[in-house]
Design a protein around this motif. Structure first.
Motif, PDB file in Angstrom:
ATOM      1  N   GLN A  55      -1.363 -22.431 -12.479  1.00 39.13           N
ATOM      2  CA  GLN A  55      -2.452 -22.207 -11.539  1.00 39.13           C
ATOM      3  C   GLN A  55      -3.459 -21.226 -12.114  1.00 39.13           C
ATOM      4  N   ARG A  56      -4.623 -21.161 -11.477  1.00 37.98           N
ATOM      5  CA  ARG A  56      -5.637 -20.170 -11.831  1.00 37.98           C
ATOM      6  C   ARG A  56      -5.194 -18.784 -11.400  1.00 37.98           C
ATOM      7  N   SER A  57      -5.443 -17.798 -12.252  1.00 37.08           N
ATOM      8  CA  SER A  57      -5.284 -16.394 -11.867  1.00 37.08           C
ATOM      9  C   SER A  57      -6.661 -15.821 -11.565  1.00 37.08           C
ATOM     10  N   THR A  58      -6.717 -14.925 -10.596  1.00 35.88           N
ATOM     11  CA  THR A  58      -7.990 -14.368 -10.147  1.00 35.88           C
ATOM     12  C   THR A  58      -7.957 -12.853 -10.222  1.00 35.88           C
ATOM     13  N   ILE A  59      -9.022 -12.269 -10.773  1.00 36.96           N
ATOM     14  CA  ILE A  59      -9.170 -10.820 -10.860  1.00 36.96           C
ATOM     15  C   ILE A  59     -10.189 -10.383  -9.805  1.00 36.96           C
ATOM     16  N   TYR A  60      -9.797  -9.408  -8.969  1.00 37.78           N
ATOM     17  CA  TYR A  60     -10.653  -8.937  -7.881  1.00 37.78           C
ATOM     18  C   TYR A  60     -11.059  -7.482  -8.097  1.00 37.78           C
ATOM     19  N   ASP A  61     -12.243  -7.105  -7.580  1.00 29.86           N
ATOM     20  CA  ASP A  61     -12.608  -5.693  -7.554  1.00 29.86           C
ATOM     21  C   ASP A  61     -11.928  -5.036  -6.353  1.00 29.86           C
ATOM     22  N   ARG A  62     -12.163  -3.753  -6.171  1.00 28.69           N
ATOM     23  CA  ARG A  62     -11.434  -3.014  -5.135  1.00 28.69           C
ATOM     24  C   ARG A  62     -11.826  -3.444  -3.730  1.00 28.69           C
ATOM     25  N   GLU A  63     -12.948  -4.156  -3.574  1.00 26.00           N
ATOM     26  CA  GLU A  63     -13.375  -4.634  -2.259  1.00 26.00           C
ATOM     27  C   GLU A  63     -13.060  -6.110  -2.047  1.00 26.00           C
ATOM     28  N   GLY A  64     -12.345  -6.731  -2.976  1.00 31.61           N
ATOM     29  CA  GLY A  64     -11.964  -8.126  -2.825  1.00 31.61           C
ATOM     30  C   GLY A  64     -12.923  -9.126  -3.429  1.00 31.61           C
ATOM     31  N   GLY A  65     -13.992  -8.664  -4.055  1.00 27.79           N
ATOM     32  CA  GLY A  65     -14.902  -9.574  -4.731  1.00 27.79           C
ATOM     33  C   GLY A  65     -14.277 -10.121  -6.005  1.00 27.79           C
ATOM     34  N   VAL A  66     -14.590 -11.368  -6.332  1.00 26.44           N
ATOM     35  CA  VAL A  66     -14.011 -11.997  -7.519  1.00 26.44           C
ATOM     36  C   VAL A  66     -14.761 -11.535  -8.773  1.00 26.44           C
ATOM     37  N   ILE A  67     -14.010 -10.980  -9.703  1.00 26.67           N
ATOM     38  CA  ILE A  67     -14.563 -10.586 -10.999  1.00 26.67           C
ATOM     39  C   ILE A  67     -14.502 -11.758 -11.966  1.00 26.67           C
ATOM     40  N   ALA A  68     -13.366 -12.447 -11.992  1.00 27.63           N
ATOM     41  CA  ALA A  68     -13.196 -13.573 -12.915  1.00 27.63           C
ATOM     42  C   ALA A  68     -11.984 -14.387 -12.511  1.00 27.63           C
ATOM     43  N   GLU A  69     -11.974 -15.651 -12.952  1.00 27.34           N
ATOM     44  CA  GLU A  69     -10.802 -16.515 -12.860  1.00 27.34           C
ATOM     45  C   GLU A  69     -10.390 -16.889 -14.276  1.00 27.34           C
ATOM     46  N   ILE A  70      -9.078 -16.865 -14.518  1.00 29.84           N
ATOM     47  CA  ILE A  70      -8.564 -17.111 -15.863  1.00 29.84           C
ATOM     48  C   ILE A  70      -7.465 -18.153 -15.764  1.00 29.84           C
ATOM     49  N   PHE A  71      -7.533 -19.180 -16.610  1.00 28.32           N
ATOM     50  CA  PHE A  71      -6.542 -20.251 -16.485  1.00 28.32           C
ATOM     51  C   PHE A  71      -6.489 -21.095 -17.746  1.00 28.32           C
ATOM     52  N   ASP A  72      -5.314 -21.701 -17.929  1.00 27.55           N
ATOM     53  CA  ASP A  72      -5.179 -22.769 -18.917  1.00 27.55           C
ATOM     54  C   ASP A  72      -5.538 -24.102 -18.282  1.00 27.55           C
ATOM     55  N   GLN A  73      -5.214 -24.233 -16.991  1.00 24.80           N
ATOM     56  CA  GLN A  73      -5.523 -25.449 -16.251  1.00 24.80           C
ATOM     57  C   GLN A  73      -6.193 -25.055 -14.932  1.00 24.80           C
ATOM     58  N   ASN A  74      -7.319 -25.714 -14.641  1.00 26.77           N
ATOM     59  CA  ASN A  74      -8.039 -25.445 -13.410  1.00 26.77           C
ATOM     60  C   ASN A  74      -7.288 -26.078 -12.249  1.00 26.77           C
ATOM     61  N   SER A  98     -18.257 -13.727 -16.576  1.00 26.79           N
ATOM     62  CA  SER A  98     -18.153 -12.731 -15.513  1.00 26.79           C
ATOM     63  C   SER A  98     -19.354 -11.795 -15.519  1.00 26.79           C
ATOM     64  N   ASP A  99     -19.685 -11.254 -14.344  1.00 30.82           N
ATOM     65  CA  ASP A  99     -20.741 -10.245 -14.257  1.00 30.82           C
ATOM     66  C   ASP A  99     -20.242  -8.884 -14.741  1.00 30.82           C
ATOM     67  N   GLN A 100     -18.948  -8.713 -14.839  1.00 27.56           N
ATOM     68  CA  GLN A 100     -18.344  -7.476 -15.345  1.00 27.56           C
ATOM     69  C   GLN A 100     -17.414  -7.828 -16.511  1.00 27.56           C
ATOM     70  N   PRO A 101     -17.955  -8.399 -17.582  1.00 26.75           N
ATOM     71  CA  PRO A 101     -17.099  -8.974 -18.621  1.00 26.75           C
ATOM     72  C   PRO A 101     -16.238  -7.964 -19.370  1.00 26.75           C
ATOM     73  N   PHE A 102     -16.765  -6.763 -19.596  1.00 25.35           N
ATOM     74  CA  PHE A 102     -15.999  -5.804 -20.396  1.00 25.35           C
ATOM     75  C   PHE A 102     -14.870  -5.179 -19.587  1.00 25.35           C
ATOM     76  N   PHE A 103     -15.092  -4.962 -18.313  1.00 26.79           N
ATOM     77  CA  PHE A 103     -13.983  -4.516 -17.464  1.00 26.79           C
ATOM     78  C   PHE A 103     -12.947  -5.624 -17.339  1.00 26.79           C
ATOM     79  N   CYS A 104     -13.410  -6.853 -17.184  1.00 29.02           N
ATOM     80  CA  CYS A 104     -12.508  -8.014 -17.129  1.00 29.02           C
ATOM     81  C   CYS A 104     -11.643  -8.064 -18.387  1.00 29.02           C
ATOM     82  N   ASP A 105     -12.270  -7.905 -19.542  1.00 23.19           N
ATOM     83  CA  ASP A 105     -11.525  -7.938 -20.796  1.00 23.19           C
ATOM     84  C   ASP A 105     -10.520  -6.800 -20.863  1.00 23.19           C
ATOM     85  N   TYR A 106     -10.895  -5.644 -20.328  1.00 24.23           N
ATOM     86  CA  TYR A 106      -9.974  -4.498 -20.311  1.00 24.23           C
ATOM     87  C   TYR A 106      -8.738  -4.826 -19.465  1.00 24.23           C
TER      88      TYR A 106
END
Length: 803
Positions: A60-79, A285-293
């Motif tokens: 499944q897709r994994s989702t990274i959220y900011d502290r307020e629940g906004g989506v930073i990025a989705e990461i997956f091998d399969q959508n 992502s709009d926050q790519p470097f934090f996402c990469d971190y």
């Protein structure tokens, strides 16, 4: 398909059909006569085969959220997004059953008549598959479970052995799972073309609706893709897709799921696809470097798997919900400031990088840099290196931090019990001898000079910090002890960005100029050290993730701050008090944010890099500006960054305004909190009296013209040349703005200066001159508020790290 391959396929289908028939006969009829015995023997051997097929949730897709629940990025091998069968449109279920397995709810995993019918049709030249939905589900599960190429090839091989294994697993699944559970699993695991796995993702991808809202023509389109996902890919073969949809609709009529009239109406619908592929990974992502971190944090942490490969697979397949510390307001304010002062595609190729930390928790509130995220380092404004952090988290090998390290020397001195009044005669140039490294080795004598806007004279901790006197801090480090100063840095979590501690390989890394920031570190580490001062001496490991929900395993991992007291509260509060004085007539005088704050400018030798680090009780931040190609080879001198020209960049020139604008925006809506007052144990906070100017004194001991009581000369009304001469004679760098202001002074003469006449500034500070355009009374509002362009100061740049 060649004749040999066709005959082989026919024979396989016939054999499987016969086996299926024998199995059904054996399971349904008593063992009578020779035929019954044979069937029973076949069934007995078949049922003795391994039957336990694990059916874990598919990737499944994994989702990274900011502290307020906004989506930073989705990461997956399969959508893929899993969905319950109750949340799938009934017409979608009817469509998939009609075209793939119309007898699904009647057979027990083996559709004997379907297998034989497929063999007959294939023999007649119309190749047709023979697998039931249960068998297809088994095959997909085995493919997803494969951990090697050998296992993957085995799951896909076109052999009787593979078909028989599938039959055995299908029989077993039908005994332990309900029909609805099998169908739900199939619809979630099946590949529906163009990168869409599972019916929910397919519905979203092709029609931008959830699976529960699919209409008849949409459901028929999606159902038709399963058989040959590549041949029927709507992106590339829209006509074939339409033809296949109509086949599905005809099959639905044949199974009486819909009427002919409904089918014709659905066939008349335009395909009208609006393909919507969710962005995958950190690049979009709009926050790519934090996402990469965050990605690096998971892949490098042994808590999340036995090795990096397993951890990466877990991240991209387990459907994780990753909750992080990123504060949207802070991130937005910081990114806006970084992009304003150092545009991403500036021709000078300079970069600004900033980290914002929450004191007392270590939570990373923001991570910004003036680059687009991408793999092509040769492309202007693009990089995959996160200059905010250390090399082991996707960062660089770091940058010299300049005078931001003077805060460490203050902490080391206070930790030794030295009072604020600790004074040294601090001339423009001095030599320090007798420093000893942590291994006991005595270092050579060190000669250094003040630089930039550092003041010479007699200084104590208060005035030395305000003026950022190099020669004062060199002597303070010697008094506190070089090794103890280095160990204080390590207590505060500082280490080289390449991962080595300062005390490792002591002879190589320990050096006299430690207090001047000669070590290569990351902005994240500097910000976190300053956060330790803000928290009263409690150090916390930088933290980006607060919780990970593993939807596949049904578990939740809570990640708490990892904190410990590393220095006494009085030492931290005393250091904070001293750093707060830089906003009160010191090097940060123009960088206030309208609430209590403490901070320190930093400029490295030769203006190779510039820094600002500072904090409030709620946030600590550090900003670096320099050239990633090599700051020493490409210094911050005579450069145009965006539409601004700079003769030389100090810590207060670009990093300071970035910090200021970030903190102002990040603190909007927050209550004002006070910094700790000066601990009484360190004595008086008074500055020493300015030295007396005697003609017999050596020039190095003289107070600079900029330290005279008169401050900035009043040059309003003078000609440009006379004003420049007067200001330079007072020891200041002069910048004549290209922007004129309305004034009662004659056109071309000086209308205003910034800072105002009488303001006391350290030597080498920049005074901005605004010429009159005539036409009216002068107003301070007419002068641009801080949008000025400093030029190279008069005289040579002196040795040492400054600000």
């Amino acid at each position: 398909m060649g004749q040999g391959t066709l005959l082989q396929r026919i024979s396989q289908l016939v054999v499987v059909g016969v086996i299926a028939g024998l199995l059904v006969a054996a399971l349904a009829l008593p063992a009578v006569g020779g035929m019954g015995i044979t069937a029973r023997n076949v069934a007995s051997g078949f049922l003795d085969m391994p039957s336990q097929l694990e059916t874990p949730p598919p990737p499944q897709r994994s989702t990274i959220y900011d502290r307020e629940g906004g989506v930073i990025a989705e990461i997956f091998d399969q959508n893929r997004e899993l969905v319950d069968i109750d949340d799938i449109s009934p017409v979608m279920i009817d469509a998939i059953l009609a075209v793939e397995d119309s007898r699904f709810y009647e057979h027990s995993g083996l559709d004997v008549s379907g297998t034989l019918r497929a063999a007959i049709r294939t023999a007649g030249g119309n190749t047709e598959g023979a697998s039931s939905i249960t068998q297809q589900y088994v095959k997909n599960v085995q493919i997803e479970a494969a951990t090697s190429q050998e296992e993957l090839d085995e799951a896909r091989e076109e052999t009787i052995a593979r078909k028989i294994r599938e039959l055995r697993y299908a029989v077993a699944l039908e005994q332990r799972m309900s029909k609805d559970e099998i169908l739900e699993g199939y619809l979630n695991i099946a590949y529906f073309s163009d990168g869409a796995y599972g019916v929910e993702s397919a519905a979203q991808h092709f029609f931008q609706v959830p699976a529960s809202e699919l209409e008849l023509h949409q459901a028929a389109t999606i159902a038709g893709l399963v058989r040959y996902p590549y041949l029927y890919n709507p992106r590339f073969f829209p006509e074939q897709t339409t033809d296949r949809r109509n086949v599905v609709l005809d099959r639905m009529v044949a199974t009486e799921a819909i009427t002919e009239a409904e089918a014709e109406e659905a066939k008349a619908e335009e395909m009208d696809l609006d393909l919507d592929t969710p962005p995958n990974g950190c690049v979009p992502s709009d926050q790519p470097f934090f996402c990469d971190y965050v990605v690096q944090e998971i892949e490098q942490d042994e808590r999340f798997g036995p090795n990096e490969t397993e951890r990466a697979r877990w991240l991209r397949t387990a459907g994780l919900e990753i909750h992080t510390t990123l504060d949207p307001q802070t991130q937005e304010a910081g990114q806006k400031a970084v992009d304003k002062w150092v545009p991403r595609k500036n021709d000078a190729r300079k970069v600004a990088a900033q980290a914002v930390i929450e004191p007392g928790t270590g939570r990373i509130l923001g991570m910004m840099q003036s680059r687009n995220y991408g793999p092509d380092e040769s492309k202007l404004g693009e990089t995959s290196i996160n200059f905010v952090t250390d090399a082991d988290r996707g960062g660089s090998s770091g940058f010299q931090a300049g005078s931001t390290f003077k805060a460490i020397t203050l902490a080391a001195a206070l930790d030794k019990g030295m009072p604020f009044s600790t004074s040294f005669n601090s001339p423009s140039t001095t030599t320090v001898s007798g420093q000893v490294s942590c291994n006991g080795g005595r270092l050579e004598s060190w000669t250094l000079s003040n630089a930039g806007d550092s003041n010479a004279g007699n200084h104590n901790m208060v005035s030395g910090t305000k003026s950022s006197s190099n020669t004062y801090f060199a002597q303070l480090q010697a008094r506190a002890g070089l090794c103890d100063t280095i160990k204080m840095a390590e207590k505060l979590g500082l280490k080289r960005a390449d991962g080595t501690l300062f005390t490792e390989n002591d002879n190589t890394l320990a050096n006299s100029s430690f207090t001047l920031g000669s070590e290569e570190v990351s902005p994240l580490r500097v910000a976190n050290a300053y956060a330790t001062f803000a928290s009263g001496g409690v150090y916390c490991e930088p933290q980006a993730i607060t919780q990970i929900e593993d939807r596949q395993a049904g578990t939740t991992i809570d990640i708490e701050p990892q904190c410990e007291r590393v220095i006494d509260e009085d030492v931290a509060d005393g250091t904070s008090y001293l750093l707060a004085q830089t906003f009160n007539g010191g090097t940060a005088s123009s960088l206030g944010i309208g609430r209590p704050a403490a901070g320190k400018t930093g400029t490295t030798d030769g203006s190779a890099a510039a820094w600002f680090a500072g904090f409030t009780p709620q946030m600590a931040s550090s900003v670096f500006v320099g050239d990633p190609r090599g700051p020493q080879q490409h210094p911050l001198r005579n450069v145009r960054i965006g539409d601004r020209y700079f003769g030389v960049v100090y810590g207060a020139t670009i990093p300071g305004p970035i910090w200021q604008e970030t903190m102002r925006g990040a603190h909007e809506g927050l209550e004002t909190e006070q910094l700790a007052s000066a601990p009484g144990k360190f004595g008086s906070t008074s500055e020493p009296a300015p030295p007396r100017n005697d003609d017999d004194d050596d020039d190095e001991d003289e107070a600079s013209p900029a330290s005279d009581d008169g401050g900035v000369p009043n040059v309003v009304g003078m000609s440009e040349s006379d004003a420049v001469s007067a200001l330079e004679a007072a020891g200041y760098v002069v910048n004549v703005s290209g922007t004129t202001v309305r004034s009662s002074e004659s056109e071309g003469s000086v209308a205003a200066v910034n800072p105002n006449p009488g303001t006391r500034l350290p030597e080498g500070a920049t005074v901005n001159v605004f010429l009159s355009s005539g036409g009216g009374r002068a107003s301070t509002d007419d002068a641009p508020g801080g949008d000025w362009y400093p030029v190279t100061p008069a005289g040579p740049i002196t040795r040492g790290d400054g600000d």
